[in-house]
Design a protein around this motif. Structure first.
Motif, PDB file in Angstrom:
ATOM      1  N   SER A 190       0.820  -1.206   0.000  1.00 55.54           N
ATOM      2  CA  SER A 190       0.000   0.000   0.000  1.00 55.54           C
ATOM      3  C   SER A 190       0.853   1.255   0.000  1.00 55.54           C
ATOM      4  O   SER A 190       0.352   2.350  -0.192  1.00 55.54           O
ATOM      5  N   SER A 191       2.168   1.101   0.195  1.00 51.10           N
ATOM      6  CA  SER A 191       3.011   2.296   0.136  1.00 51.10           C
ATOM      7  C   SER A 191       3.492   2.563  -1.281  1.00 51.10           C
ATOM      8  O   SER A 191       4.272   3.470  -1.514  1.00 51.10           O
ATOM      9  N   LEU A 192       3.008   1.760  -2.219  1.00 47.68           N
ATOM     10  CA  LEU A 192       3.403   1.938  -3.614  1.00 47.68           C
ATOM     11  C   LEU A 192       2.977   3.319  -4.112  1.00 47.68           C
ATOM     12  O   LEU A 192       1.809   3.663  -4.046  1.00 47.68           O
ATOM     13  N   PRO A 193       3.918   4.115  -4.600  1.00 45.69           N
ATOM     14  CA  PRO A 193       3.511   5.437  -5.089  1.00 45.69           C
ATOM     15  C   PRO A 193       2.815   5.342  -6.446  1.00 45.69           C
ATOM     16  O   PRO A 193       3.445   5.182  -7.474  1.00 45.69           O
ATOM     17  N   MET A 194       1.493   5.450  -6.387  1.00 41.51           N
ATOM     18  CA  MET A 194       0.635   5.301  -7.566  1.00 41.51           C
ATOM     19  C   MET A 194       1.062   6.181  -8.725  1.00 41.51           C
ATOM     20  O   MET A 194       1.133   5.758  -9.866  1.00 41.51           O
ATOM     21  N   LEU A 195       1.306   7.454  -8.383  1.00 46.76           N
ATOM     22  CA  LEU A 195       1.593   8.430  -9.419  1.00 46.76           C
ATOM     23  C   LEU A 195       2.819   8.019 -10.228  1.00 46.76           C
ATOM     24  O   LEU A 195       2.868   8.167 -11.438  1.00 46.76           O
TER      25      LEU A 195
ATOM     26  N   VAL C 401       3.933   6.711   4.962  1.00 48.16           N
ATOM     27  CA  VAL C 401       3.839   5.298   5.339  1.00 48.16           C
ATOM     28  C   VAL C 401       3.908   5.143   6.854  1.00 48.16           C
ATOM     29  O   VAL C 401       3.101   4.442   7.471  1.00 48.16           O
ATOM     30  N   MET C 402       4.857   5.837   7.454  1.00 46.90           N
ATOM     31  CA  MET C 402       5.029   5.727   8.907  1.00 46.90           C
ATOM     32  C   MET C 402       3.768   6.188   9.633  1.00 46.90           C
ATOM     33  O   MET C 402       3.315   5.552  10.587  1.00 46.90           O
ATOM     34  N   ILE C 403       3.226   7.295   9.149  1.00 46.31           N
ATOM     35  CA  ILE C 403       2.021   7.811   9.797  1.00 46.31           C
ATOM     36  C   ILE C 403       0.909   6.793   9.701  1.00 46.31           C
ATOM     37  O   ILE C 403       0.182   6.539  10.663  1.00 46.31           O
ATOM     38  N   ARG C 404       0.814   6.158   8.542  1.00 42.73           N
ATOM     39  CA  ARG C 404      -0.257   5.188   8.386  1.00 42.73           C
ATOM     40  C   ARG C 404      -0.060   4.000   9.327  1.00 42.73           C
ATOM     41  O   ARG C 404      -1.006   3.508   9.938  1.00 42.73           O
ATOM     42  N   LEU C 405       1.178   3.565   9.429  1.00 45.67           N
ATOM     43  CA  LEU C 405       1.444   2.427  10.315  1.00 45.67           C
ATOM     44  C   LEU C 405       1.088   2.789  11.756  1.00 45.67           C
ATOM     45  O   LEU C 405       0.417   2.022  12.459  1.00 45.67           O
ATOM     46  N   VAL C 406       1.549   3.955  12.172  1.00 47.19           N
ATOM     47  CA  VAL C 406       1.268   4.366  13.551  1.00 47.19           C
ATOM     48  C   VAL C 406      -0.229   4.572  13.741  1.00 47.19           C
ATOM     49  O   VAL C 406      -0.808   4.160  14.745  1.00 47.19           O
ATOM     50  N   ALA C 407      -0.853   5.171  12.710  1.00 47.37           N
ATOM     51  CA  ALA C 407      -2.278   5.442  12.823  1.00 47.37           C
ATOM     52  C   ALA C 407      -3.080   4.153  12.948  1.00 47.37           C
ATOM     53  O   ALA C 407      -4.057   4.091  13.695  1.00 47.37           O
TER      54      ALA C 407
END
Lengths: 350, 640, 425
Positions: A190-195, C401-407
């Protein structure tokens, strides 16, 4: 097994009947379905190609058979016949030839290069929603874009569902290490940068409808897995699963024959909202210039051009209101579906 | 009760967030005024070493200078000019650095700052482009044109009060040649010279490695930086240290510490102690006390709104539609904002399509010509651009370099069809596309950036009518550039920037045609052009150079590696009516808003009148929109 | 529960590594990197927009022709592209020494010793020893600071090219995210103020939408099917289908003072710095809020729909639960039943959603920031992608990414604290 299917069918039937009683949602559903169905016939409804031409006692069907050069009908134009002009000139000359144009005789592509088309024409009898900055008919573009938007959202959602159900379902069903591992994979993915993915792909090939769907699916399936994982996780501990397993059913069968039908409620109630998401996603992509290549009609592109020419109100009004009408219909459907599928009665208790 | 608690909590949280943002990018304004000691006149240096008295010896020693003729005064600034006021200008980006040299300092903003805060040894005449003095009062060119001498004006002072000396020139050259400033093009340009030599305190000489008329232009035009500071650091330290800090300059403006607010604005302040402030060539220029640059990124509507509100003074209208449809609001009707279309000799904007001549289908000239004849730019100009533009028929459209014999191309489908037939595209398939005898459809792809699609989709329709399938795709700028440099394209939307001294070698030389990563985009190869290019560099006569470029332009037009589109040689501007300006408004070769910085001035009476008109809601006189000073001047003086 | 969360936090490590590797790889694949950008800048100069795209030339000369090999090498070295991808990744992490302060030194015709000025007049002596290069300072002692290596690519037949450089460990693990290519500043310095701005708008907008949506959702649920329900649905969906940035643009034209009414400032996060600093505390608060009104409206307009519907559905579901029936049966007042029992439970899904929302909030909204000319986090990230500003892009993506993980973890905690039935193992 047939027995069980019958039961679930009858449940579906009941739900359908319930759905029908919810007027707002039901009518939205019927209307949207009709519009979408109709949108597949756009080439014969909104087009600059004639439906039928009778020339020198011979019949032609340009809409179906495609390209006819103008010289075929003794018209002095380069390339394809200009049917609107042909019609006008035949009428004027009182000739025996005749042709039938589609009810709305403008294609979404013809611009100022076609004689008589002007840019920024305000809404009129000819151009119901005016023309845009290159003289293209806004109404025609709006309708074609409707078909593309809905198709995009539907295909995208269905694909997401398939992947989501398989992966999310397996995660919920098998649990344990498998679940843990896939959770990490999903988090990473999910961290894949779509753009960037879009930039990379569109620098190599010309993005088409299906390529865009593919790109969007790469990231979009993730949301669905969360839902399915939770659902399968909950269902798994129910007695009927244990029963099925004890009867020697394979995991595959248990997952898709037993658990899946029982998880239908969230799947179906979530569906309209996923469609809304898909529509908005395409609008966003097109707005930013990462979507369908020009001159494909799209709401995002129309919105972009409209905002650049904000004093021409029809160019903004058209895409915004089209989006609004579509979204609100889908949402009404969503509400009704949810209500129909939920066994609980939402009525005030006093 | 609970609700109140919640509200109080929310307010608390909000204020917390608010304060967390308080810190921000505060720039400590340094108010401690440094007293500047201006170095007194150096009477010890001998006249023959460039000291005072050199003027009398100059001619004898072979030095030349330029004396301004009184009738030329107007082109060096209007004597009516008053000093004072502020000019507020909105730019579209905050420069990555306020340095004027080195990495990332290659943008317009840096260039503008450099032009206003620093000076070169010599500069060019605003009207004739002859060399005129700047920091160097006199200069000498060796007979073989391989060596130049400059005599630095002993009156010249840095803004910290130090004298300008020959060593400053050397230090500046050294900086450019330091590869750690990460600006390789500097080493290309200044590597054409040996290291300059200080012959005396004021006299500096430099030897060229190769003969070229451009050498004096390059070296003389190099903005000189102070050696006192440069000698203490190397290139990479320069990059760091002067990132957002100005080196003292010699120019009429400076940027004070604290006037740079990163990503927001920067202000140039007029120096009251500019060394050349009484020189008639500079006396009436640089009239504003302050020039403020504010940043609005990538957001034209907001820029326009800010101008209309009066937050900025000047607005350049880039699109025909905006000019025709949106510049008739109240303030303009009432004459508070003036509207001008200023013609100059600077080609302001051009566009067209460049072909890749290395591959099918545009390796065939007939197809290039067919495309050209089918590209109905007249119609687009009429239907979409309000007939605001003229048609380009030369790379140097609108300038002296344009070859008048170039074919004047008009929309001509008959010719196009004939050419297509000759090239083998005779029949159409069932979808209406042209095919050749192998059944190959005439289909290619054009990659464009978002925002210009309206300039391409009509072309697509024009091609479609004649059976050519031009498919459009969006691409991001960097990917587009990479494809271009790797020659991975068929057709490309191009613009031709107008240079006062064209430099066609970089884009037309045969040796570059088959290499990647250079500006010979189309793969242009022509022996005669190569010959001319060699001659061009060694030709010191401007008249002959014009001939050469015209011949090249003619050959280019004949080979036709590109289809030219539309051009305009005027600027469309709006400004609040509180400024004075010379009759011509913009200088002949700069031609755009940058002229205002040096030539315009703030007129207090006009501002008073404007304010009165705005409070009483009355009208001010509306001036003529067209400013055709330059075309008429040229006609009157019979100069091309 | 503590062990559960410790495990979750530990699991963030592989995710972090995986994500950064993924992002790093994708970035390497993107066409046209910083190197090409620099070359473009040098070759083409800056461009302006319009129908007639004019490149800004100068009287003095145009773009230069072909960059020499050595210049390309220098640029490559500066951007680190002379190293293999895995090494670049590890360097970026900070576990592989980063080479800084490069300088080239050439050994001509078999010479074994060369001198190089390394700044401020300090000369170092380089000595070739086989395929090793030794760096000696002026006293002839082997330098600890400087290292040198042979550059195979740049070396020719009788010229051996070496580079002298210093190394340091600096990467994301040491808190250094590198230096931005476009801003020419450390990434952290570029990010910090923008991050704060986005947090300000994000949180204010979020609070506003909670203040509006929760009561509205409750009201809609209690009046399910009524005219009010229908009309408010229509309203929030009109709001939802108007893109926020579009509304922002229209609001600026209407209330910015350029064309119609002069009510609000024309964009910006706050007044220009020189004005801001002259304001009193109260003046600053007023100024800040004044600037925030329009962006906040544009920001939150689209977020009302989802949250309101979520609240409504959740409450509807709870009202039909057995415990509510029981409560009514026990004769409790409707007010009490709804407000005390039903609503508390209905907020659970909203609470669990908060984690996801925070990520979105912080990432900012590029388009709204662009419309209002606010230098926020989202705008920075988007522009960095288009500009191929890799340090910023990487930093931006990693932070998101980090924010999402922590969130995610936070929302689990939130869920656990609101819903007593949830237990984590």
């Amino acid at each position: 097994m047939p027995e069980q299917q019958e039961i679930s069918l009858s449940i579906l039937k009941k739900r359908w009947l319930k759905f029908k009683t919810l007027k707002r949602g039901y009518y939205s559903f019927v209307l949207l379905l009709m519009l979408y169905g109709l949108s597949w016939f756009l080439p014969i409804l909104i087009n600059n190609r004639a439906l039928m031409v009778s020339y020198e006692d011979e019949l032609y069907f340009p809409v179906i058979s495609g390209y006819y050069s103008g010289s075929e009908f003794d018209q002095d134009v380069p390339g394809e016949a200009a049917y609107r002009q042909l019609q006008a000139s035949w009428k004027q000359a009182d000739s025996d030839n005749w042709l039938i144009m589609p009810p709305y005789p403008y294609s979404p592509f013809e611009d100022i290069t076609v004689k008589g088309n002007k840019m920024y024409d305000p809404p009129s009898r000819q151009h119901w929603l005016g023309t845009d900055n290159t003289g293209r008919d806004v109404f025609s573009r709006l309708c074609y874009a409707f078909n593309i938007s809905i198709s995009f959202a539907l295909v995208l959602t269905i694909l997401n569902y398939i992947i989501g159900v398989i992966i999310g379902g397996s995660m919920g069903y098998f649990g344990g290490k498998f679940d843990l591992f896939f959770q990490r994979i999903i988090e990473i993915w999910s961290s894949l940068p779509m753009l960037f993915v879009i930039i990379i792909i569109s620098s190599i090939i010309r993005p088409s409808f299906f390529i865009l769907i593919f790109i969007y699916t790469i990231v979009n399936w993730i949301g669905m897995t969360y839902l399915m994982r939770a659902e399968f996780y909950r269902e798994k501990s129910k007695d009927y699963v244990a029963a099925a397993l004890s009867m020697g059913q394979t995991n595959f069968k248990v997952m898709f024959k037993h658990i899946l039908p029982n998880s239908m409620v969230p799947i179906i109630t979530y569906f309209p909202f996923a469609v809304v998401g898909g529509i908005s996603a395409l609008v966003g992509l097109d707005y930013l210039g990462f979507g369908m290549p020009p001159p494909t009609p799209s709401w995002g592109q129309m919105l972009d051009v409209g905002l650049q020419n904000i004093s021409k109100w029809w160019m903004v009004f058209a895409p915004v209101s089209a989006q609004f009408v579509t979204l609100i219909m889908v949402v009404f459907i969503g509400e009704a579906v949810r209500e129909a599928f939920d066994p609980k009665v939402y009525s005030r208790l006093r | 009760m609970k609700r109140i608690q919640i509200i109080v909590l929310l307010i608390l949280a909000l204020s917390l967030v608010f304060w967390s943002c308080g810190g921000g990018e505060k720039q400590a304004a340094d108010n401690s005024t440094v007293s500047i000691n201006i170095a007194s006149k150096d009477m010890t240096t001998l006249a023959e070493d460039g000291g005072y008295g050199f003027e009398d010896l100059a001619a004898e020693l072979g030095y030349v200078t330029y004396d301004m003729k009184p009738e030329e005064q107007i082109f060096f600034g209007d004597p009516r000019a008053k000093k004072g006021g502020m000019f507020r200008h909105i730019t579209t980006r905050f420069p990555a650095t306020m340095r004027t040299e080195g990495q990332n300092a290659n943008y317009v903003e840096n260039n503008t700052v450099s032009g206003l805060c620093y000076e070169g040894l010599i500069t060019t005449h605003p009207l004739t482009l002859e060399f005129i003095s700047s920091l160097a009062s006199h200069w000498k060119i060796a007979d073989d044109k391989m060596k130049f001498w400059f005599r630095v004006n002993p009156d010249a002072r840095w803004s910290d009060g130090r004298e300008v000396i020959a060593d400053d020139v050397i230090a500046t050259w050294d900086l450019h040649m330091d590869e750690t400033i990460l600006s390789p093009s500097d080493q290309l340009v200044y590597g054409k010279f040996e290291r300059p030599v200080a012959e005396s305190k004021y006299i500096v000489s430099v030897v060229c490695k190769e003969l070229s008329w451009r050498n004096l232009l390059y070296f003389g035009g190099m903005a000189i930086l102070p050696s006192y500071y440069l000698n203490q650091i190397d290139g990479s330290e320069y990059l760091k240290e002067y990132q957002f800090k100005m080196l003292p300059g010699t120019g009429p403006y400076e940027i004070k510490e604290g006037d740079i607010v990163n990503q927001e604005s920067f202000i140039l302040t007029r120096r009251l102690d500019h060394w050349a402030k009484d020189d008639p060539m500079t006396k009436y220029t640089a009239n504003f006390d302050k020039i403020k640059f504010m940043v609005v990124k990538d957001n034209n509507p907001l820029m326009f709104e800010k101008f209309k509100k009066g937050e900025s003074d000047f607005y350049t209208v880039s699109k025909a539609r905006e000019w025709v449809e949106e510049t008739d609001f109240e303030s303009i009707q009432k004459g508070w904002i003036q509207k001008r279309k200023i013609y100059s000799e600077k080609p302001a904007g051009t566009s067209g399509f460049a072909f890749n001549m290395r591959k099918w289908p545009f390796d065939d000239k007939r197809l290039r010509m067919a495309f050209t004849y089918l590209y109905n730019r007249e119609k687009m100009n009429e239907e979409m651009y309000y007939s605001e533009y003229s048609m380009m028929n030369s790379m140097y459209s609108g300038s002296v370099y344009e070859n008048p014999d170039n074919e004047k191309v008009f929309y001509n489908p008959e010719k196009a069809v004939k050419l297509l037939k000759e090239a083998g595209y005779k029949t159409r398939n069932e979808d209406g596309w042209l095919v050749n005898k192998d059944g190959r459809i005439l289909r290619f792809e054009i990659a464009i950036m978002k925002g210009v699609d309206y300039m391409v989709t009509p072309v697509q329709q024009m091609m479609k009518d004649y059976g050519i399938d031009m498919q459009i795709k969006y691409i991001d700028g960097n990917a587009n550039w990479k494809n271009l440099m790797e020659r991975n394209f068929t057709i490309y939307m191009q613009s031709w920037g107008g240079l006062v001294f064209p430099n066609p070698e970089t884009s037309l030389h045969s040796s570059l045609a088959d290499k990647d990563n250079n500006n010979n985009i189309g793969g242009f190869k022509n022996d005669r052009v190569d010959e001319l290019l060699v001659e061009y560099d060694k030709t010191f006569s401007q008249a002959r150079r014009v001939e050469i470029i015209r011949e090249i332009d003619g050959i280019y037009s004949d080979i036709h590696p590109a289809t030219w589109g539309i051009a305009r040689n005027y600027q469309r501007v709006l400004y609040w009516d509180k400024f004075g300006y010379p009759e011509y408004m913009v200088s002949r070769f700069v031609g755009d808003y940058r002229s205002a910085f040096s030539l315009w001035w703030f007129e207090p009476e006009k501002e008073a009148a404007l304010e009165a008109a705005m409070t009483n809601n009355t009208d001010l006189p509306v001036g003529d929109v067209d400013v055709k000073f330059w075309p008429e001047y040229l006609k009157a003086n019979n100069k091309e | 529960m503590t062990t559960y969360f410790i495990r979750r936090i530990l699991l963030m490590i592989p995710t972090f590594l995986g994500s950064t590797i993924l992002i790093f790889t994708i970035l390497q694949m993107a066409p046209g990197g910083p190197l090409e950008r620099t070359i473009q800048q040098l070759q083409a100069g800056a461009m302006q927009a319009g129908e007639a795209v004019g490149s800004v030339g100068d009287i003095m000369g145009g773009g230069s022709s072909v960059l020499p090999e050595s210049a390309l090498r220098e640029l490559k070295r500066f951007y680190g592209f002379d190293k293999p991808v895995h090494q670049r990744y590890l360097t970026w992490l900070g576990v592989w020494p980063r080479e800084i302060k490069h300088r080239e030194v050439e050994f001509h015709n078999g010479a074994l010793e060369a001198q190089k000025n390394v700044g401020r007049g300090t000369y170092m002596t380089l000595r070739l020893k086989g395929d090793q290069v030794e760096v000696l300072d002026k006293d002839g002692i082997v330098s600890k600071l400087w290292k040198a290596a042979i550059d195979e690519e740049g070396s020719k037949e009788n010229v051996i090219l070496t580079t002298i450089f210093q190394t340091e460990f600096s990467g994301i693990l040491t808190g250094n995210l590198g230096t931005s290519y476009t801003y020419d500043q450390p990434v952290t310095e570029v990010m910090a103020p923008r991050f704060k701005i986005s947090v300000f708008f994000g949180l204010t907008g979020l609070m506003l939408s909670y203040i509006v949506c929760i009561p509205l959702g409750i009201r809609k649920a209690l009046n399910h099917g009524s005219a009010f329900d229908f009309l408010s649905s229509v309203t929030i969906f009109i709001a939802y289908s108007i893109p926020g940035f579009a509304l922002g643009g229209v609001l600026l034209v209407l209330f910015g003072g350029g064309t119609f009414w002069d009510v609000f400032p024309l964009g910006g996060f706050r007044s220009p710095t020189e004005v801001w600093e002259s304001l009193s505390l109260w003046g600053q608060i007023k100024d800040q809020l004044w600037h925030a009104v329009l962006p906040i409206i544009a920001w939150s307009i689209g977020s009302f729909a989802g949250l309101t519907i979520l609240m409504k559905n959740s409450l509807l579901e709870n009202i039909s639960q057995d415990y509510i029936r029981t409560a009514f049966a026990k004769g409790l007042q409707e007010k009490r039943v709804v407000w005390v029992h039903a609503i508390r439970n209905s907020v659970i899904p909203i609470a669990s959603g908060i984690g996801g929302v925070i990520g979105v909030v912080i990432a900012g909204s590029y388009l709204i920031e662009k419309v209002f000319n606010i230098d926020g986090f989202g705008k920075m990230g988007f522009e960095a992608i288009l500009d191929r500003d890799y340090p910023i892009t990487l930093g931006f993506l990693v932070i998101v990414v980090m924010i999402r993980l922590v969130a995610n973890i936070l929302s689990d905690i939130a869920l656990a604290s609101v819903d007593p039935r949830i237990r984590f193992k």
